[in-house]
Motif scaffolding. Structure first.
Motif, PDB file in Angstrom:
ATOM      1  N   GLY A   1      -6.125   1.477   9.851  1.00 19.56           N
ATOM      2  CA  GLY A   1      -6.083   2.068   8.520  1.00 19.56           C
ATOM      3  C   GLY A   1      -4.768   2.746   8.183  1.00 19.56           C
ATOM      4  N   LEU A   2      -3.864   2.894   9.179  1.00 16.63           N
ATOM      5  CA  LEU A   2      -2.608   3.611   8.955  1.00 16.63           C
ATOM      6  C   LEU A   2      -1.373   2.726   9.015  1.00 16.63           C
ATOM      7  CD1 LEU A   2      -3.256   6.851  11.049  1.00 16.63           C
ATOM      8  CD2 LEU A   2      -3.424   6.563   8.570  1.00 16.63           C
ATOM      9  N   ILE A   3      -1.530   1.461   9.382  1.00 11.11           N
ATOM     10  CA  ILE A   3      -0.374   0.583   9.540  1.00 11.11           C
ATOM     11  C   ILE A   3       0.399   0.438   8.227  1.00 11.11           C
ATOM     12  CG2 ILE A   3       0.354  -1.785  10.066  1.00 11.11           C
ATOM     13  CD1 ILE A   3      -2.069  -1.909  11.998  1.00 11.11           C
ATOM     14  N   LEU A   4      -0.314   0.419   7.107  1.00 13.84           N
ATOM     15  CA  LEU A   4       0.354   0.232   5.814  1.00 13.84           C
ATOM     16  C   LEU A   4       0.872   1.538   5.212  1.00 13.84           C
ATOM     17  CD1 LEU A   4      -1.914  -2.481   4.165  1.00 13.84           C
ATOM     18  CD2 LEU A   4       0.412  -2.739   5.045  1.00 13.84           C
ATOM     19  N   GLU A   5       0.586   2.667   5.833  1.00 13.02           N
ATOM     20  CA  GLU A   5       1.056   3.943   5.289  1.00 13.02           C
ATOM     21  C   GLU A   5       2.587   3.990   5.235  1.00 13.02           C
ATOM     22  OE1 GLU A   5       0.804   7.498   3.438  1.00 13.02           O
ATOM     23  OE2 GLU A   5      -0.888   6.188   3.933  1.00 13.02           O
ATOM     24  N   PRO A   6       3.318   3.680   6.304  1.00 13.41           N
ATOM     25  CA  PRO A   6       4.791   3.690   6.190  1.00 13.41           C
ATOM     26  C   PRO A   6       5.315   2.624   5.237  1.00 13.41           C
ATOM     27  CG  PRO A   6       4.094   2.846   8.345  1.00 13.41           C
ATOM     28  CD  PRO A   6       2.880   3.403   7.691  1.00 13.41           C
ATOM     29  N   VAL A   7       4.613   1.490   5.120  1.00 12.30           N
ATOM     30  CA  VAL A   7       5.036   0.463   4.160  1.00 12.30           C
ATOM     31  C   VAL A   7       4.937   1.020   2.742  1.00 12.30           C
ATOM     32  CG1 VAL A   7       4.563  -1.852   3.254  1.00 12.30           C
ATOM     33  CG2 VAL A   7       4.305  -1.383   5.706  1.00 12.30           C
ATOM     34  N   SER A   8       3.859   1.741   2.466  1.00  9.17           N
ATOM     35  CA  SER A   8       3.665   2.297   1.123  1.00  9.17           C
ATOM     36  C   SER A   8       4.729   3.333   0.769  1.00  9.17           C
ATOM     37  CB  SER A   8       2.273   2.929   1.009  1.00  9.17           C
ATOM     38  OG  SER A   8       2.188   4.127   1.753  1.00  9.17           O
ATOM     39  N   ARG A   9       5.378   3.881   1.790  1.00 12.45           N
ATOM     40  CA  ARG A   9       6.423   4.881   1.560  1.00 12.45           C
ATOM     41  C   ARG A   9       7.822   4.284   1.606  1.00 12.45           C
ATOM     42  NH1 ARG A   9       4.270  10.542   4.155  1.00 12.45           N
ATOM     43  NH2 ARG A   9       2.053  10.160   3.847  1.00 12.45           N
TER      44      ARG A   9
ATOM     45  N   VAL B   1       3.195  -7.624   8.651  1.00 11.28           N
ATOM     46  CA  VAL B   1       2.297  -8.763   8.435  1.00 11.28           C
ATOM     47  C   VAL B   1       0.920  -8.362   8.956  1.00 11.28           C
ATOM     48  CG1 VAL B   1       1.816 -11.171   8.991  1.00 11.28           C
ATOM     49  CG2 VAL B   1       4.183 -10.422   8.660  1.00 11.28           C
ATOM     50  N   LEU B   2      -0.085  -8.494   8.100  1.00 10.97           N
ATOM     51  CA  LEU B   2      -1.440  -8.076   8.458  1.00 10.97           C
ATOM     52  C   LEU B   2      -2.468  -9.076   7.930  1.00 10.97           C
ATOM     53  CD1 LEU B   2      -1.706  -4.219   7.797  1.00 10.97           C
ATOM     54  CD2 LEU B   2      -1.990  -5.389   9.981  1.00 10.97           C
ATOM     55  N   PRO B   3      -3.653  -9.122   8.546  1.00 11.28           N
ATOM     56  CA  PRO B   3      -4.745  -9.924   7.983  1.00 11.28           C
ATOM     57  C   PRO B   3      -5.217  -9.352   6.647  1.00 11.28           C
ATOM     58  CG  PRO B   3      -5.135  -9.440  10.304  1.00 11.28           C
ATOM     59  CD  PRO B   3      -3.992  -8.578   9.868  1.00 11.28           C
ATOM     60  N   ALA B   4      -5.760 -10.223   5.828  1.00 10.35           N
ATOM     61  CA  ALA B   4      -6.079  -9.873   4.445  1.00 10.35           C
ATOM     62  C   ALA B   4      -7.076  -8.729   4.327  1.00 10.35           C
ATOM     63  CB  ALA B   4      -6.620 -11.109   3.720  1.00 10.35           C
ATOM     64  N   TYR B   5      -8.086  -8.668   5.221  1.00 12.98           N
ATOM     65  CA  TYR B   5      -9.107  -7.630   5.084  1.00 12.98           C
ATOM     66  C   TYR B   5      -8.527  -6.238   5.319  1.00 12.98           C
ATOM     67  CZ  TYR B   5     -12.328 -11.590   5.306  1.00 12.98           C
ATOM     68  OH  TYR B   5     -12.990 -12.768   5.069  1.00 12.98           O
ATOM     69  N   ALA B   6      -7.551  -6.129   6.201  1.00 13.73           N
ATOM     70  CA  ALA B   6      -6.905  -4.841   6.430  1.00 13.73           C
ATOM     71  C   ALA B   6      -6.114  -4.411   5.202  1.00 13.73           C
ATOM     72  CB  ALA B   6      -5.997  -4.916   7.654  1.00 13.73           C
ATOM     73  N   VAL B   7      -5.465  -5.368   4.558  1.00 19.06           N
ATOM     74  CA  VAL B   7      -4.700  -5.057   3.343  1.00 19.06           C
ATOM     75  C   VAL B   7      -5.641  -4.652   2.212  1.00 19.06           C
ATOM     76  CG1 VAL B   7      -3.074  -5.964   1.649  1.00 19.06           C
ATOM     77  CG2 VAL B   7      -2.886  -6.661   4.052  1.00 19.06           C
ATOM     78  N   ALA B   8      -6.745  -5.370   2.071  1.00 16.09           N
ATOM     79  CA  ALA B   8      -7.698  -5.068   0.992  1.00 16.09           C
ATOM     80  C   ALA B   8      -8.321  -3.686   1.149  1.00 16.09           C
ATOM     81  CB  ALA B   8      -8.794  -6.134   0.961  1.00 16.09           C
ATOM     82  N   ALA B   9      -8.430  -3.199   2.373  1.00 13.98           N
ATOM     83  CA  ALA B   9      -9.069  -1.900   2.618  1.00 13.98           C
ATOM     84  C   ALA B   9      -8.122  -0.724   2.393  1.00 13.98           C
ATOM     85  CB  ALA B   9      -9.609  -1.855   4.048  1.00 13.98           C
ATOM     86  N   PHE B  10      -6.816  -0.983   2.248  1.00  8.58           N
ATOM     87  CA  PHE B  10      -5.851   0.110   2.079  1.00  8.58           C
ATOM     88  C   PHE B  10      -6.022   0.740   0.709  1.00  8.58           C
ATOM     89  CE2 PHE B  10      -1.384   1.650   1.417  1.00  8.58           C
ATOM     90  CZ  PHE B  10      -1.424   2.623   2.402  1.00  8.58           C
ATOM     91  N   ASP B  11      -6.101   2.072   0.660  1.00  6.01           N
ATOM     92  CA  ASP B  11      -6.458   2.750  -0.592  1.00  6.01           C
ATOM     93  C   ASP B  11      -5.264   3.080  -1.490  1.00  6.01           C
ATOM     94  OD1 ASP B  11      -5.319   4.737   0.894  1.00  6.01           O
ATOM     95  OD2 ASP B  11      -7.027   6.110   0.835  1.00  6.01           O
ATOM     96  N   LYS B  12      -4.047   2.678  -1.093  1.00  4.56           N
ATOM     97  CA  LYS B  12      -2.873   2.922  -1.943  1.00  4.56           C
ATOM     98  C   LYS B  12      -2.266   1.586  -2.354  1.00  4.56           C
ATOM     99  CE  LYS B  12      -1.863   7.288   0.417  1.00  4.56           C
ATOM    100  NZ  LYS B  12      -0.884   8.023   1.240  1.00  4.56           N
ATOM    101  N   SER B  13      -3.098   0.726  -2.921  1.00  5.40           N
ATOM    102  CA  SER B  13      -2.665  -0.634  -3.237  1.00  5.40           C
ATOM    103  C   SER B  13      -1.521  -0.674  -4.240  1.00  5.40           C
ATOM    104  CB  SER B  13      -3.846  -1.451  -3.763  1.00  5.40           C
ATOM    105  OG  SER B  13      -4.410  -0.829  -4.912  1.00  5.40           O
TER     106      SER B  13
END
Length: 262
Positions: free
Chosen positions: A195-203, A209-221
């Motif tokens: 749940g935190l892998i995309l946090e630095p990307v969002s900043r 590169v991640l599977p789609a379900y992990a991306v869909a679950a990120f709350d800062k789309s």
């Protein structure tokens, strides 16, 4: 049994217990206090044995514990739906653990898990694996990146995770001829929490590169962007169980639910 046979068994019981079970008066008899206790407890034992036999033969579809292991992305997708199933069937207990493929295989083989979902077929002779679905791999950058040119990825750097090198190789190699492994990029961070892998990307700190379900679950789309590349790549999802064992109905229930949502 003959009367003499019954008498012999009762005598052996009395010798074993060290107390008379019958009060004898000629050809008449009555139960002693110990005899009444033995009779009452014997009835309970026989009833318990009958219940055990009935319980062992019972195979309910919506009762009992189901222990599942899967990679984090699949867990983010499946676990909420399995909780919904448990709400409708409170006698069903779902225990869910996130783990990498190797640990999942070991968990199912050892009996720590009843069912595993993996993204690579196992070569263990102790496991039965069968494809169940596909999950797309996605290139994810900060929202400011409109088109992921090679030089943009190099400038951003890579946000790594436990399957980072594997996922990056699967997706980037067929789409970028310059790609020579994830070490091509500067490593800008790492997280083993799905749940935190995309946090630095969002900043704006890197891409991953991640599977789609992990991306869909990120709350800062709104703060990230996913990109459709020329050559799409998906992982095959397999379910695995111990080879040669028939699945109880509660596991079949979970598998049917997984097929529905995956």
């Amino acid at each position: 049994m003959t009367q003499s046979g019954v008498s012999q068994h009762i005598k052996k019981l009395e010798e074993q217990l060290g107390t008379p079970l019958l009060l004898r008066d000629g050809k008449q008899f009555s139960l002693s206090d110990a005899g009444r206790k033995l009779y009452q407890e014997g009835q309970q034992i026989l009833q318990a044995l009958s219940n055990v036999a009935q319980h062992i033969g019972d195979d309910p579809a919506f009762e009992g514990t189901v222990r599942i292991m899967s990679p984090g992305s699949l867990g983010l997708k499946l676990y909420p739906h399995l909780l919904d199933l448990q709400v409708y069937h409170p006698q069903l207990s779902v225990e869910y653990r996130f783990a990498p493929n190797h640990d999942i295989e070991n968990g199912v083989v050892s009996g720590d898990a009843d069912l595993g979902f993996v993204t690579r077929p196992s070569d263990s002779p102790l496991l039965h694996c069968q494809p169940i679905a596909q999950e797309q791999l996605l290139l994810v950058t900060p929202a400011s990146v409109a088109v992921p040119h090679w030089q943009d990825l190099c400038a951003l750097g890579f946000i790594d995770h436990p399957d980072g090198d594997y996922h990056a190789s699967l997706l980037l190699q067929p789409n970028y001829p310059q790609y020579k492994g994830s070490k091509t990029f500067t490593r800008k961070g790492f997280s083993n929490q799905i749940g935190l892998i995309l946090e630095p990307v969002s900043r704006g700190l890197g891409f991953t590169v991640l599977p789609a379900y992990a991306v869909a679950a990120f709350d800062k789309s709104a703060q990230i962007r996913t990109h459709t590349l020329t050559t799409p790549v998906s992982e095959t999802i397999y379910y695995c169980c111990r080879r040669g064992e028939a699945l109880p109905r509660r596991l079949t229930t979970v598998l049917d639910e997984a097929r529905k949502w995956l």
